[in-house]
Write an enzyme that holds these catalytic residues in place. Structure first.
Site, short mmCIF file in Angstrom:
data_model
loop_
_atom_site.label_atom_id
_atom_site.label_comp_id
_atom_site.label_asym_id
_atom_site.label_seq_id
_atom_site.Cartn_x
_atom_site.Cartn_y
_atom_site.Cartn_z
N LYS A 122 -2.75 7.36 -11.23
CA LYS A 122 -2.69 5.93 -11.52
C LYS A 122 -2.75 5.74 -13.02
CE LYS A 122 -5.01 1.53 -10.60
NZ LYS A 122 -5.87 0.78 -9.69
N ASP A 227 -12.30 -7.66 -5.59
CA ASP A 227 -10.88 -7.81 -5.26
C ASP A 227 -10.65 -7.19 -3.88
OD1 ASP A 227 -8.35 -8.71 -5.83
OD2 ASP A 227 -7.84 -7.09 -7.21
P1 ADP Z 1 -3.15 -1.99 -8.66
O1 ADP Z 1 -4.22 -2.07 -9.68
O2 ADP Z 1 -1.80 -1.99 -9.25
O3 ADP Z 1 -3.33 -3.00 -7.55
P2 ADP Z 1 -3.98 0.03 -6.71
O4 ADP Z 1 -5.01 1.04 -7.08
O5 ADP Z 1 -4.41 -1.09 -5.82
O6 ADP Z 1 -3.31 -0.52 -8.04
O7 ADP Z 1 -2.76 0.79 -6.02
C1 ADP Z 1 -1.55 0.13 -5.67
C2 ADP Z 1 -1.00 0.68 -4.37
O8 ADP Z 1 -0.80 2.09 -4.47
C3 ADP Z 1 -1.97 0.50 -3.21
O9 ADP Z 1 -1.78 -0.74 -2.58
C4 ADP Z 1 -1.63 1.67 -2.33
O10 ADP Z 1 -0.54 1.34 -1.48
C5 ADP Z 1 -1.19 2.75 -3.28
N1 ADP Z 1 -2.32 3.69 -3.58
C6 ADP Z 1 -3.18 3.63 -4.61
N2 ADP Z 1 -4.07 4.64 -4.60
C7 ADP Z 1 -3.77 5.37 -3.51
C8 ADP Z 1 -4.33 6.58 -2.93
N3 ADP Z 1 -5.37 7.22 -3.48
N4 ADP Z 1 -3.76 7.05 -1.80
C9 ADP Z 1 -2.70 6.42 -1.24
N5 ADP Z 1 -2.14 5.30 -1.73
C10 ADP Z 1 -2.65 4.78 -2.86
#
Ligand code: ADP
Ligand code: MG
Length: 330
Positions: A122, A227
Site C-alpha cells: 500500500k 472509518d
Molecule cells: P484506501 O486508503 O485507499 O481506502 P484500503 O487500505 O482501504 O485503502 O485498501 C483499498 C482496497 O484494497 C480495499 O477495499 C481492499 O479491496 C483492497 N485491500 C487493501 N488491503 C488489502 C489486503 N491486505 N488484502 C486484500 N485486499 C486488500
C-alpha cells in the site's frame, strides 16, 4: 498513479545516488537546487546534470525553474522507486503484480516475495488532491515539514503500520504487518471480498453482531477505527470479518471519541438496513458499553508513532477536508 518496478533493474549506482541526493535535499527544500544535489551526490566523475536529465525522462524527478534558481522536485514516481528499492533489498518485496485498489489517498498492489508468496503493498499518497492548492495559498508552508506531501505520506504509512502492528499483536482480525518504508507498507494478502461487494450472507444477524462486537472490543482497548465502513471490512469465505485501513484511527480519550464511535456504529446499521434489510434494536453505546481495560492507544504511542505525530496528521486531514468541502462549494 503508475508504479514502474522495471526501472529498479535498470538503474545504476550513480542514478541511485543522485535520486537519493534529491530526496535528502527535499527535507528542507521544496525545489532542490541542482548545485545542492550535485554536492550531496558527490559523484566521482561528475555528470550529475546528465543523470538528472535521465531521471527526469523517467519522471522520477521533475525540473522546476523558479525565479531564484533552477532545481528539481522529487516526484511520487521517484519516491516509489526509493521505497521499492529498500523493500526489495530487505526482501519484503521481490516482484510487483497487479494494482488492486486506487483510493483517494493510496494505491494498492499485489506483490510477492522471493518465494512467490503474495502480499499487499500500500502506497500512501497524501496530498495528491490538495497540496497544490495549499501551496498556492501559501498559508502554511511556514511549517515546512508538514507542508510536504513526502513527509505527510510517510507519516500516514507510519501510522497505519504502527496501528496494524499493535492490533495484530493483540489478536485483532487485521492483516499481518510485514514491512514499512517511507510512504509504503507491506502486509499479508487477505483472501476475501470487501463487504461492499457482498450481496448475500447466510446469517446477516451473526455478521452484524460480529462487527458490533469488534467495534466494542476495539473501544475497550482504547481505540476507534473512525472509518468503519463496507469498504474497509473484508469478509472471508466463512463470513468472518477482517479490518483494514486505519487512516483516522483515534484514541477513546480523544475529545470527540463518542462522536467517532457512534458514527462507526451508525455506518454498519445503515449498511445492514440497506443491503440486507436487517435491522436490530441492539447496538452498542459508548457510555454504556465501553470501558477502557487495556490501553492499546498507549502501546501505539510507545511503538514510535507518538501523540505529537498523530496530531500533526490530524491537523492536515482537517485542512484537507475543509479544502475538499470548499471545492465542492458546501
Ligand atoms: P484506501 O486508503 O485507499 O481506502 P484500503 O487500505 O482501504 O485503502 O485498501 C483499498 C482496497 O484494497 C480495499 O477495499 C481492499 O479491496 C483492497 N485491500 C487493501 N488491503 C488489502 C489486503 N491486505 N488484502 C486484500 N485486499 C486488500
Ligand atoms: Mg479504505
Amino acid at each position: 498513479m503508475k508504479l514502474n518496478p522495471k526501472l529498479i533493474r535498470y538503474m545504476g549506482n550513480d542514478e541511485f545516488r543522485v535520486l537519493t541526493a534529491a530526496e535528502m535535499g527535499s527535507r528542507n527544500h521544496e525545489v532542490v537546487p541542482t548545485s545542492l544535489i550535485a554536492n550531496i551526490a558527490n559523484l566521482r566523475h561528475g555528470g550529475t546534470n546528465k543523470i538528472l536529465n535521465d531521471l527526469c525522462k523517467n519522471t522520477l524527478v521533475a525540473r522546476v525553474q523558479n525565479s531564484k534558481y533552477d532545481g528539481y522536485r522529487l516526484t511520487y514516481g521517484g519516491y516509489d522507486y526509493l521505497a521499492l528499492k529498500t523493500l526489495s533489498r530487505r526482501e519484503s518485496v521481490y516482484s510487483v503484480g497487479n494494482q488492486i485498489g486506487v483510493g483517494k489517498e493510496s494505491d494498492i498492489f499485489i506483490v510477492a516475495d522471493a518465494e512467490g508468496e503474495q502480499r499487499v503493498l500500500k502506497l500512501h499518497r497524501l496530498g495528491r488532491t490538495s497540496f497544490r492548492t495549499i501551496k498556492e495559498k501559501r498559508d502554511y508552508l511556514r511549517n515546512r515539514k508538514s507542508g510536504s506531501w513526502l513527509y505527510m505520506s510517510r507519516l500516514a504509512a507510519m501510522k497505519e503500520f504502527a496501528f496494524m502492528k499493535v492490533l495484530h499483536e493483540n489478536g485483532f482480525p487485521v492483516p499481518t504487518p510485514i514491512d514499512c518504508n517511507r510512504h509504503c507498507i507491506v502486509m499479508s494478502l487477505i483472501d476475501a471480498y470487501p463487504l461492499c461487494q457482498i450481496h448475500d450472507v447466510a446469517e446477516p444477524g451473526k455478521l452484524y453482531s460480529a462487527l458490533m462486537d469488534l467495534i466494542v472490543r476495539l473501544a475497550c482497548a482504547g481505540l476507534i477505527h473512525g472509518d468503519f465502513n463496507e469498504f474497509n471490512i473484508l469478509i472471508k469465505d466463512d463470513d468472518t470479518p477482517i479490518l483494514i485501513d486505519f487512516p483516522q484511527m483515534v484514541s477513546t480519550s480523544h475529545r470527540n471519541a463518542e462522536m467517532y464511535f457512534n458514527r462507526d456504529v451508525e455506518c454498519i446499521r445503515t449498511f445492514f438496513k440497506k443491503r440486507f434489510h436487517y435491522e436490530s434494536r441492539l447496538y452498542p453505546r459508548f457510555s454504556r458499553d465501553v470501558n477502557n481495560e487495556h490501553r492499546l492507544d498507549v502501546q501505539v504511542a510507545a511503538s514510535g508513532f507518538s501523540k505529537k505525530l498523530q496530531e500533526e496528521l490530524e491537523e492536515v486531514s482537517r485542512r484537507d477536508s475543509r479544502q475538499e468541502r470548499g471545492k465542492e462549494g458546501v
